[in-house]
Structures are given as C-alpha cells and as structure tokens.
Design a protein around this motif. Structure first.
Motif, PDB file in Angstrom:
ATOM      1  N   GLU A  93      13.056  66.825 108.457  1.00 49.07           N
ATOM      2  CA  GLU A  93      12.288  66.850 107.211  1.00 49.07           C
ATOM      3  C   GLU A  93      11.311  68.027 107.214  1.00 49.07           C
ATOM      4  O   GLU A  93      11.040  68.635 108.250  1.00 49.07           O
TER       5      GLU A  93
ATOM      6  N   ALA B 167      15.456  68.536 101.908  1.00 51.26           N
ATOM      7  CA  ALA B 167      16.363  67.434 102.235  1.00 51.26           C
ATOM      8  C   ALA B 167      17.695  67.585 101.501  1.00 51.26           C
ATOM      9  O   ALA B 167      18.766  67.345 102.076  1.00 51.26           O
TER      10      ALA B 167
ATOM     11  N   PHE C  12      13.541  62.702 103.314  1.00 50.32           N
ATOM     12  CA  PHE C  12      13.921  63.159 104.650  1.00 50.32           C
ATOM     13  C   PHE C  12      15.341  62.706 104.956  1.00 50.32           C
ATOM     14  O   PHE C  12      15.894  61.842 104.269  1.00 50.32           O
TER      15      PHE C  12
ATOM     16  N   CYS D 175       9.659  68.960 100.150  1.00 52.83           N
ATOM     17  CA  CYS D 175      10.478  68.112 101.016  1.00 52.83           C
ATOM     18  C   CYS D 175      11.792  67.716 100.356  1.00 52.83           C
ATOM     19  O   CYS D 175      12.833  67.634 101.015  1.00 52.83           O
TER      20      CYS D 175
END
Length: 355
Positions: A90, A167, A77, A163
């Motif tokens: 995120e 990111a 994140f 994720c």
C-alpha cells in the motif's frame, strides 16, 4: 487525511522510501526502510523473490473512526497470497509499505504493527472489494514493476497520487501482466532449450538480466549498421500490418542499428529496437549476434552487419542498460517509429562509452 492539511495534499511528509516488514506476525522482529536505489537488491536479499502470487485482493478501510460508511472516503490496499505467505502492499502519505506474514490478520488487519482504522458502524469494517488470480506474476516481477514505474519517487498527493490509484495500478498489473514483450535469449549461440527463454514481459527481463550479468562488466561497445532489404521481410520479424508499414518506412530509413557489448567474462550482449519489440541476446560467440537475430539469419532480412562505431565502455553491466532504457516512463519508446532503432542505439552508445 484531510485535504485541508497541506502536508497530506501536497506530499510534504513523503519519505521516498519503502517500509518492509518480513515477519509482521512476530513480535521480536522489525522492519526495514529501503530507498529506491536499494529496492531491488535489498529486497532480493530479504525474501524469496521467485514466489508466485496465487491470489490478490483489494481491501479498504475508513480514514477515520468517526465515519459511518467507507463508501467514498477510504484507504485502499492490496493483500496477496503466495504458497508460503500472506503479503500486503500500500501507499500513504509516508511512503510505500510491504508486509509479509504467515497469518493474514497481521497484514490485513494491521499496518506497521498497529490496528487499521475502523469506524463505528458495520459499514466501516475492513472490507474486501475485488479479487483476482495471480497468474504467473512473481513477487520479484512486482518489485521490478514498482521500481521501473518509479512509484517510490511519485510523491503522495490526495487527489493525484493517492492510495486508491496505487492499489488499482498494482491490482491491474497482477490481474493483467504488463503486455510489453521483449525477446530475450540468454544463450543465443547454444541449442534451443527451455532455459534460453524468449518472449517475456519487461519485469521478468529485469530479473533474468540481473541473474546473469551482475558479475559481468562491460569492456567495449560497438554500434552495427545493416542495410535493410525492403522486399524480403520474413514473418518472424514483422507480423501482419507491421510488415507493410515497415516496407513503406524502410524506403526512408534504410538501415537497422544495434549495439553489442563485450564483457570481462568473455560474453557478448546485443540490444536492439525492432519494429514491434526489443530484442536482447547474450552469447559467448560474438559472430552469432552479428549473423543472427532471434535465431534467424540477419541476411534473410538484411545484409551483412557493418561496424559503425566502437569505443571502450564504462565498467557497468546490462542491468545499467535496462535501467537507462526503461526506468520511469521510458516505455513509450516501445511505440516510437521504427527508425528510432538508430536513436535508441546511439543513446545507449553515448551513455556507456568511456569519455
């Protein structure tokens, strides 16, 4: 987060929504669930979108409290710092989350008001991996980027849209602002000033157009056609090698096309595809848009503009034109051959004429 769970791997739990918590450090406040259609307008009402990002860092934490290390399996994140706030952003199996706080711990160590997962060894703490300066990127530009790239509608997938990928894309956007430049002049019929602006990235253009055109609805639209002089191309229009290529192509495609919109507020907007960029201009004097491009005479490069088509327009504004042109993956049109000025103009004309 196990790949054996079909919902996680294939995105069956994904909501296509963004969760925004404006005060993650306050117990008496809550968050908002925002759809893709609401994203830019609703967030603009909730936050100071002009805040500039001072720093951004990629953080990671383990997926499970049983992990001994988060070297391979981890959630990624972004934590950002502005003059007044700490932010996190995120993506996970549920959607995208943005948090804001006066205290870094409320966004770095917490996710939707619950403690982030950590493991049982020193190697599984919440870890900062990389940091960059924010440059001139604003929160609003970042929101526009997320919307324009259609990230809310990219269903989470453990391998393809996870994720870590999200990111990395957000971090790269902050580290190296998107390089697709647009020439934008909000008052092409007024003397040059710092308020006119000119070259800027696409995400800032979205913000500027939204500021100017929200109350302006189209009433009429036109396509203009100009014969191209292939032997007299000034440097401002096509630099370097592009000038040579343009001369070659212009022998086959001998006309330039652009669109002009008239609004109910007595203003006019031009939108056109040039060989190396797009140009958007706004003026109260329509003749300036016909005679000049980027504050240079069109007749230096071209002949007199001739009206090709004209029609009543749908009651929308320039925001809708940008949505139509650049939403999702449509930025590939930046790199299409120069003759696509006709296809771009025609596509916009057909979309926004009243049927």
């Amino acid at each position: 987060m196990s790949p054996n769970k079909k919902g996680v791997l294939a995105g069956d739990e994904y909501t296509h929504k963004l969760y925004f918590d404006p005060r993650a450090d306050k117990a008496d406040t809550g968050g908002y669930w925002i759809t893709d259609e609401q994203l830019r307008e609703k967030l603009s009402d909730l936050i100071d979108t002009e805040e500039k990002i001072e720093k951004a860092s990629v953080y990671s934490n383990p997926l499970s409290s049983w992990q001994a290390t988060n070297a391979l399996l981890y959630h990624a994140f972004i934590v950002m710092e502005t003059n007044n706030w700490w932010w996190s952003i995120e993506k996970n199996t549920e959607g995208i989350t943005i948090q804001r706080s006066k205290d870094i711990k409320s966004v770095r160590d917490m996710y939707q008001r619950k403690k982030r997962t950590t493991g049982w060894t020193p190697l599984t703490k919440i870890r900062k991996n990389e940091t960059t300066q924010g440059g001139n990127t604003t929160i609003e530009e970042l929101i526009n980027y997320i919307w324009r790239k259609d990230y809310l509608n990219d269903v989470y997938h453990l391998l393809k849209e996870n994720c870590q990928k999200f990111a990395a894309m957000i971090f790269d956007r902050i580290k190296s602002p998107y390089n697709d430049r647009v020439y934008f002049d909000e008052a092409a019929d007024e003397p040059r000033s710092s308020f006119n602006s000119y070259y800027m990235n696409v995400d800032r253009v979205f913000s500027e157009v939204q500021r100017l055109s929200t109350s302006e609805n189209f009433t009429r639209l036109e396509i203009y056609k100009i014969p191209i002089s292939s032997w007299n191309i000034p440097d401002f229009f096509v630099p370097g090698i592009f000038a040579f290529l343009f001369r070659q192509i212009s022998g086959l495609f001998s006309h330039h096309y652009f669109v002009i919109f008239e609004t109910n507020k007595g203003t006019y907007w031009s939108f056109e595809r040039l060989p190396t960029r797009f140009t958007i201009q706004r003026a109260k004097n329509k003749q300036i848009l016909l005679k000049e491009c980027q504050r240079e005479s069109r007749e230096t490069l071209l002949s007199k503009a001739n009206l090709e088509k004209s029609d009543v327009a749908v009651p929308q504004n320039m925001n809708a034109v940008l949505d139509f042109t650049w939403k999702k993956r449509n930025l590939e049109i930046f790199y299409l051959p120069v003759n696509f000025c006709y296809l771009v103009a025609l596509g916009i004309y057909e979309k926004f004429k009243r049927n």
